[in-house]
Design an enzyme around this catalytic site. Structure first.
Site, short mmCIF file in Angstrom:
data_model
loop_
_atom_site.label_atom_id
_atom_site.label_comp_id
_atom_site.label_asym_id
_atom_site.label_seq_id
_atom_site.Cartn_x
_atom_site.Cartn_y
_atom_site.Cartn_z
N ASP A 76 -6.88 3.07 -1.21
CA ASP A 76 -6.64 2.70 0.18
C ASP A 76 -7.94 2.72 0.98
O ASP A 76 -8.18 1.84 1.82
CB ASP A 76 -5.59 3.62 0.81
N THR A 117 4.99 24.86 26.00
CA THR A 117 4.66 24.88 24.58
C THR A 117 4.45 23.48 24.02
O THR A 117 3.49 23.23 23.28
CB THR A 117 5.76 25.61 23.79
N ASN A 125 3.92 6.95 3.97
CA ASN A 125 4.52 5.64 4.22
C ASN A 125 4.07 4.63 3.18
O ASN A 125 2.98 4.76 2.60
CB ASN A 125 4.15 5.13 5.61
N ASP A 162 0.86 -1.19 0.00
CA ASP A 162 0.00 0.00 0.00
C ASP A 162 0.89 1.23 0.00
O ASP A 162 1.56 1.52 1.00
CB ASP A 162 -0.92 0.00 1.23
N GLY A 203 1.28 4.93 0.28
CA GLY A 203 0.62 6.13 0.77
C GLY A 203 1.51 7.34 0.61
O GLY A 203 2.67 7.24 0.21
N ASN A 204 0.97 8.51 0.96
CA ASN A 204 1.71 9.75 0.77
C ASN A 204 2.90 9.89 1.70
O ASN A 204 3.90 10.52 1.34
CB ASN A 204 0.77 10.95 0.94
N THR A 246 -1.54 10.21 6.40
CA THR A 246 -1.22 11.59 6.03
C THR A 246 -2.46 12.44 6.10
O THR A 246 -2.44 13.59 6.54
CB THR A 246 -0.62 11.63 4.62
N GLY A 262 -10.39 6.80 -3.08
CA GLY A 262 -9.01 6.33 -3.03
C GLY A 262 -8.96 4.82 -2.86
O GLY A 262 -9.79 4.24 -2.15
N ASP A 264 -8.88 6.00 9.46
CA ASP A 264 -7.49 5.75 9.07
C ASP A 264 -6.64 6.96 9.42
O ASP A 264 -6.83 8.05 8.87
CB ASP A 264 -7.41 5.44 7.58
#
Length: 252
Positions: free
Chosen positions: A108, A183, A11, A6, A8-9, A131, A106, A128
């Site tokens: 995925d 912060t 991984n 698979d 992905g953007n 990204t 998509g 999911d």
């Protein structure tokens, strides 16, 4: 043995299935990485696992990164001597797609819907954490009813640190308190705990719209960060997308 990939953007998830999942890997997605570079990585992964590439009998892949689609098709075919099945909405999935343009879905998300329906067999929502944060709703009858999409946690973190002068990139882990005292904790509260509220709110709205409760599955690389912070998830399945690819391959 089945090799599922698979792309992905952020991984690339890979898995080997032989009656059960015997191996999983994640690689960083680099769109301009060459055929040879990815081939060396894949050969190294197989060598370290002790599984020969010649043992792979079927290859299935999905990709939402067009520059890498052809690269992986060619590489996987050469290394395994098996032509990969590339997932698309035109393949048999045994699900119907009730959105305006099914081809916009998509691959995925399609795999997530197939695997989620196979696991639950009732109204379900697959969240999911990639990204993008994607939420896919599937009915008990096997209809993909629609999708919600928001920036993923890492995308939100990157946007915050890139577009502000004094806010750093911090680890995506739960803070000790929702009221941040420094912060780093303030950012973790806003993003990590904020996304818990986002998911819970979307699921509640989906249930209100459907007028019934749903089972919710968490998947994706950061699912294990969010899942312990809410009771809305019925199951945590970090590699659900790969299982959906395997199921689609079996149908085709």
């Amino acid at each position: 043995m089945i090799l599922a990939v698979d792309i992905g953007n952020s991984n690339i998830a890979l898995g080997i299935y032989n009656q059960r999942w015997v191996q999983h890997w994640r690689l960083s997605t680099v769109a301009n990485k060459t055929f040879d570079e990815y081939a060396i990585q894949l050969q190294s992964l197989f060598a370290n696992s002790g599984i020969p590439l010649s043992a792979i009998e079927q290859v299935v892949m999905s990709s939402v990164v067009p520059p890498l689609t052809a690269t992986f098709q060619r590489m996987l075919a050469e290394l395994t001597q098996r032509q990969p099945l590339v997932i698309s909405t035109s393949l048999r999935t045994d699900l119907s797609i009730a959105i305006d343009n099914p081809h916009e879905l998509g691959t995925d998300l399609l795999a997530n819907a197939v695997a989620g329906h196979h696991l639950i067999r009732t109204d379900c929502v697959v969240v999911d954490f990639g990204t993008a944060l994607s939420v896919v709703t599937v009915s008990q009858t096997g209809e993909i009813q629609g999708v919600c999409i928001a920036p993923g946690l890492e995308s939100a973190m990157k946007a915050l640190s890139t577009n502000t002068a004094q806010l750093p990139f911090v680890p995506l882990v739960p803070p000790p308190s929702v009221i941040g005292k420094n912060t780093a904790h303030a950012i973790q509260s806003g993003i990590v705990l904020g996304y818990v509220g986002l998911v819970e709110g979307l699921v509640s709205r989906i249930e209100n719209e459907l007028e019934r409760t749903v089972n919710v599955i968490a998947t994706g690389g950061l699912a294990e960060v969010i899942a312990p912070l809410t009771n809305r998830f019925s199951r945590l399945e970090p590699w659900l997308t790969l299982d959906g690819l395997r199921l689609i391959a079996a149908l085709n």
